[in-house]
Design an enzyme around this catalytic site. Sequence first.
Site, PDB file in Angstrom:
ATOM      1  N   ASP A   1       3.280 -52.586  26.534  1.00 21.72           N
ATOM      2  CA  ASP A   1       2.418 -51.272  26.730  1.00 21.72           C
ATOM      3  C   ASP A   1       1.278 -51.773  27.688  1.00 21.72           C
ATOM      4  O   ASP A   1       1.366 -52.872  28.200  1.00 21.72           O
ATOM      5  CB  ASP A   1       1.990 -50.945  25.314  1.00 21.72           C
ATOM      6  CG  ASP A   1       1.448 -51.950  24.344  1.00 21.72           C
ATOM      7  OD1 ASP A   1       1.119 -53.189  25.114  1.00 21.72           O
ATOM      8  OD2 ASP A   1       1.004 -51.754  23.149  1.00 21.72           O
TER       9      ASP A   1
ATOM     10  N   ASP B   1       1.381 -51.404  18.926  1.00 24.17           N
ATOM     11  CA  ASP B   1       0.293 -51.838  18.088  1.00 24.17           C
ATOM     12  C   ASP B   1       0.067 -50.537  17.299  1.00 24.17           C
ATOM     13  O   ASP B   1      -0.848 -50.475  16.399  1.00 24.17           O
ATOM     14  CB  ASP B   1      -0.739 -51.975  19.184  1.00 24.17           C
ATOM     15  CG  ASP B   1      -1.011 -50.756  20.190  1.00 24.17           C
ATOM     16  OD1 ASP B   1      -0.290 -49.918  19.942  1.00 24.17           O
ATOM     17  OD2 ASP B   1      -2.008 -51.245  21.284  1.00 24.17           O
TER      18      ASP B   1
ATOM     19  N   ASP C   1       4.846 -47.634  15.693  1.00 25.21           N
ATOM     20  CA  ASP C   1       5.626 -48.281  16.516  1.00 25.21           C
ATOM     21  C   ASP C   1       6.734 -49.282  15.660  1.00 25.21           C
ATOM     22  O   ASP C   1       7.486 -49.823  16.297  1.00 25.21           O
ATOM     23  CB  ASP C   1       4.592 -49.121  17.155  1.00 25.21           C
ATOM     24  CG  ASP C   1       4.003 -48.650  18.573  1.00 25.21           C
ATOM     25  OD1 ASP C   1       4.770 -47.372  18.844  1.00 25.21           O
ATOM     26  OD2 ASP C   1       3.256 -49.049  19.088  1.00 25.21           O
TER      27      ASP C   1
HETATM   28  P1  ATP Z   1      -1.178 -47.784  26.147  1.00 20.81           P
HETATM   29  O1  ATP Z   1       0.109 -48.411  26.431  1.00 20.81           O
HETATM   30  O2  ATP Z   1      -2.260 -47.817  27.113  1.00 20.81           O
HETATM   31  O3  ATP Z   1      -1.651 -49.041  24.896  1.00 20.81           O
HETATM   32  P2  ATP Z   1      -0.489 -46.031  24.035  1.00 20.81           P
HETATM   33  O4  ATP Z   1       0.973 -46.113  24.302  1.00 20.81           O
HETATM   34  O5  ATP Z   1      -0.946 -46.746  22.882  1.00 20.81           O
HETATM   35  O6  ATP Z   1      -1.083 -46.736  25.406  1.00 20.81           O
HETATM   36  P3  ATP Z   1      -1.581 -43.816  23.028  1.00 20.81           P
HETATM   37  O7  ATP Z   1      -2.715 -44.634  22.134  1.00 20.81           O
HETATM   38  O8  ATP Z   1      -0.528 -43.365  22.047  1.00 20.81           O
HETATM   39  O9  ATP Z   1      -0.787 -44.834  24.086  1.00 20.81           O
HETATM   40  O10 ATP Z   1      -2.197 -42.902  23.613  1.00 20.81           O
HETATM   41  C1  ATP Z   1      -1.625 -41.843  24.235  1.00 20.81           C
HETATM   42  C2  ATP Z   1      -2.879 -40.703  24.939  1.00 20.81           C
HETATM   43  O11 ATP Z   1      -3.261 -40.018  23.612  1.00 20.81           O
HETATM   44  C3  ATP Z   1      -3.790 -41.405  25.869  1.00 20.81           C
HETATM   45  O12 ATP Z   1      -3.608 -41.351  27.105  1.00 20.81           O
HETATM   46  C4  ATP Z   1      -4.893 -40.384  25.146  1.00 20.81           C
HETATM   47  O13 ATP Z   1      -4.975 -39.356  26.232  1.00 20.81           O
HETATM   48  C5  ATP Z   1      -4.771 -39.842  23.796  1.00 20.81           C
HETATM   49  N1  ATP Z   1      -5.493 -40.889  23.146  1.00 20.81           N
HETATM   50  C6  ATP Z   1      -5.368 -42.173  22.594  1.00 20.81           C
HETATM   51  N2  ATP Z   1      -6.198 -42.344  21.667  1.00 20.81           N
HETATM   52  C7  ATP Z   1      -6.813 -41.327  21.463  1.00 20.81           C
HETATM   53  C8  ATP Z   1      -7.975 -41.018  20.357  1.00 20.81           C
HETATM   54  N3  ATP Z   1      -8.606 -42.201  19.608  1.00 20.81           N
HETATM   55  N4  ATP Z   1      -8.355 -39.741  20.239  1.00 20.81           N
HETATM   56  C9  ATP Z   1      -8.137 -38.844  21.254  1.00 20.81           C
HETATM   57  N5  ATP Z   1      -6.935 -38.910  21.877  1.00 20.81           N
HETATM   58  C10 ATP Z   1      -6.401 -40.322  22.133  1.00 20.81           C
END
Ligand code: ATP
Length: 889
Positions: free
Chosen positions: A319, A606, A610
């Site tokens: 990720d 994370d 997942d």
């Molecule tokens: P990465 O690969 O960067 O770690 P991820 O796969 O963990 O990303 P997510 O955390 O699922 O991605 O986030 C996806 C989208 O959801 C983000 O691009 C953001 O726009 C939104 N997002 C993430 N965290 C929050 C939050 N705490 N509150 C609101 N929206 C969020």
Amino acid sequence: MTVDGDQGRPRPSGALDARTVDHTARAGLSTDEARARLVAVGPNELPRPYRPSAARRFAAQLVHAFALLLWAAAALGWLAGLPQLSVAVVAVILANAAFSFAQGRRADRAAELLNFLLPTWVSVRRDGVPRRLDAVEVVVGDVLVLEAGDRVPADARIVVAGALLVDTSTLTGESLPTSVEAGGIVFAGTFVVEGTADAVVTATGSRTRLAGIARSTSLVTDHPTPLTRELHRVVRGIGLIAVAVGIAFFVLSAALGQPVARGFELALGVTVALVPEALLPTVTLALAWGAEQMAHRNVLVRSLDAVETLGSTTFVCTDKTGTLTRNEMTVVEAWTPVGSAHISTPGYDPRADLVLPQVARAALERLAQSGARCSRGYAELHEGSWRAHGDPMEAAIDTFARRLDLDTDGPRARAFADVAFAFDPHRRRMSVVADGEVIAKGAPDTVLPLCTGGAAERAAVAAAAAELSARGLRVLAVAGRSAGGVPPTVAAQAEQGLTVYGLLGLQDPPREDVAAALDACRRAGVAVAMITGDHPATAAAVATQVGLRQADDPVLVGADLPADDAALGALLDHDGVVVARVSPEDKLRIARALRARGHVVAMTGDGVNDGPALREADIGIAMGASGTDVAREAADLVLLDDHFASVVAGIELGRATFVNIRRFLTYHLSDNVAELAPFAVWGLSGGNIPLALGVLQILALDLGTDTLSAVALGAEPPAKHLLERPPVSGRLLDRGVLRRAFGLLGPTEAIVSMLAFFATFLAAGWRPGEAFPGGVTLATASGSAFIAVVIGQAANGFACRSATQVPAALGWTTNRLLIPASAAGFTFSLVVLLVPAFAAVLGQRPPGVVGWLVAGFAGVAVLGVDAADKAWRRRRRSRGPVRPAPGRA
Ligand code: ATP
């Protein structure tokens, strides 16, 4: 997943719970009271799982399949009138048991060390303020602040719940998460999969329900892992062959008219020569060594098998946030329809350079305050420096609000005392209902459709979001509305008719050494793909910055992935792929599709959801610093520093461990060839050529030379070029090992040992065609053959340190264990050869000058043959085609 039950899940009534808030109960204990309770009741630890006593574990080493085989051999030897043989076999059983027991203890200690390194952190409220504690410090009366992804550290009664769903499968086996409301109990060892809650601890440690269950399970059984199973198969296979060959020799001896006792001696000799008694514990020890080395590089393995699997990894799905980037977020641009603010100071310090048009100040303040109210994470001053508490992205929003001189503590606390519809990666947004207002924040593409406003207004927001994403910023939209008379109780009801307050552009710089680590992967033939939930433009920009993708490569989007797994695998099967806006289900399918194409897949994760993808991948990798407990529980590896470069370090050490196992396999098997040769010569000559080695000598060789050097080879430091080669194959006994042991090193030892045997006869006046003399001459010849194998094996230990490089190139002393191990083996051999009492028992005598000369030649021969083979193969390799990295043909 949604919180409003539209997927048939039980619907928690968050709003009702919120109305039953008991603010006094939620302030938590005072620090002094908590400390006093901790002293009185003890730490919140589960009773240690049942472990058989040391005596029982030692006894178990005496009754496993090989030991039973050897006991039977000892009994048969006794019955056949060979008492000294029986005593020797019993000595072997005891020595092996002691060796295995000691190795098992070392491996256990390594596992304990890993547990110790991985504390579980929990959030509690003490003295009315949030604190993070090691789970062992939790006491009855503590107020737990739970959120999605947390492992519940103790039994606790819910005081307030916001759409709380708990996975109780570890306790009840129930696979669907259950909703728990205020007044309900959550149990230690279960996981929060959705929502938030405050809960007062009612029982800790051995008083929890989990402890009760652990107690009632009288014996904790270890499930054998795939590597262990394969090893057992290999070892059992060799064991069966050993017995079969033993029986064949017994029959042959009878056919040649030899006495029964002689037949027994022969059968026992070959069986004992071939049985690889010490192999399994040596492998376990090598894996434990690998696990320890990985722990020093911030990679914790949760099962020893993972060490080896990581070495065979061919595809890493990583990720973005935290792994490729630093997970140190800063709001660098805040956009509102009336103007934007630009911030150039990174970090969480509220003092910063801020450029903003005064006309937009009110709009920017509303954006910042709302964003902070809709966040759990915040910035805190810790030992003089500001740092993120909880989600770094939310802490960055809090910092931004503080930079606008806004007070965020009170409003945020009130917001979370009310209804919160937690973030989940399907909706990619979250919302709160507080102080008569609904506030939502999330990915612009999921928040904007919930907003009112004309087409032009929407187009302006979308254009601003696209521009921020294209710069590699993570973009969040914040929107809100008045909550109206009756506060909404489900997310769908709350998240509608919103007004966009603005956008927040967050920067998260790439980690410095990621580019080098990606390069190392490419050279090592390991493909890397970025699989992220973030926006395609943000993902593309970051992937280009770190050198994962070329600027023009396409970026795939989760929703557009082919439904057919085979097509999906084909689409993804090359280096540098970027897939954005993936859901946890997409991740699971990606892991499955790549595995179906024969890849050994490592996948990082994370999030709360997942788990299935981490389990589906061959190696699930969770984040130690920022990941959820749920992901850590499902993973095979935990990266303590969340860092991509640590995955690469782990791959290197995994390869090193795997190669080490092959090294001592090669070493063991070569010895077997040398030990078996005298029996083959005896059989082929129809019993005319006497046996060069007796059973007791073979036992002495197995015990004296093999074991310690094998352990030393299991701890060989990783070779420098391990990451310059394609991944190791998943098979332990591959063509390379068999060729070197049975085609090269073993035969060389066997030939020189037989030469030493015959040369001694020749020196004593025997000539070909004559009958072989017995007595002193035979014992001296046998002693020569014995010491030739010892010297050959000592040289073999050094030859086996590498399959491609000669010992001089590696440095003779770079494996510091091998020299003392060889010296100990050699000293032992000299004692049983030169001390008359021992030599007589083994049926041998010290060699003469000729015997010593030929035996000494065994070392030169083994190293010479090994060097010639390595040089020949190097020449062939340099003429052959170079294997390209996957997808970069
Ligand atoms: P990465 O690969 O960067 O770690 P991820 O796969 O963990 O990303 P997510 O955390 O699922 O991605 O986030 C996806 C989208 O959801 C983000 O691009 C953001 O726009 C939104 N997002 C993430 N965290 C929050 C939050 N705490 N509150 C609101 N929206 C969020």
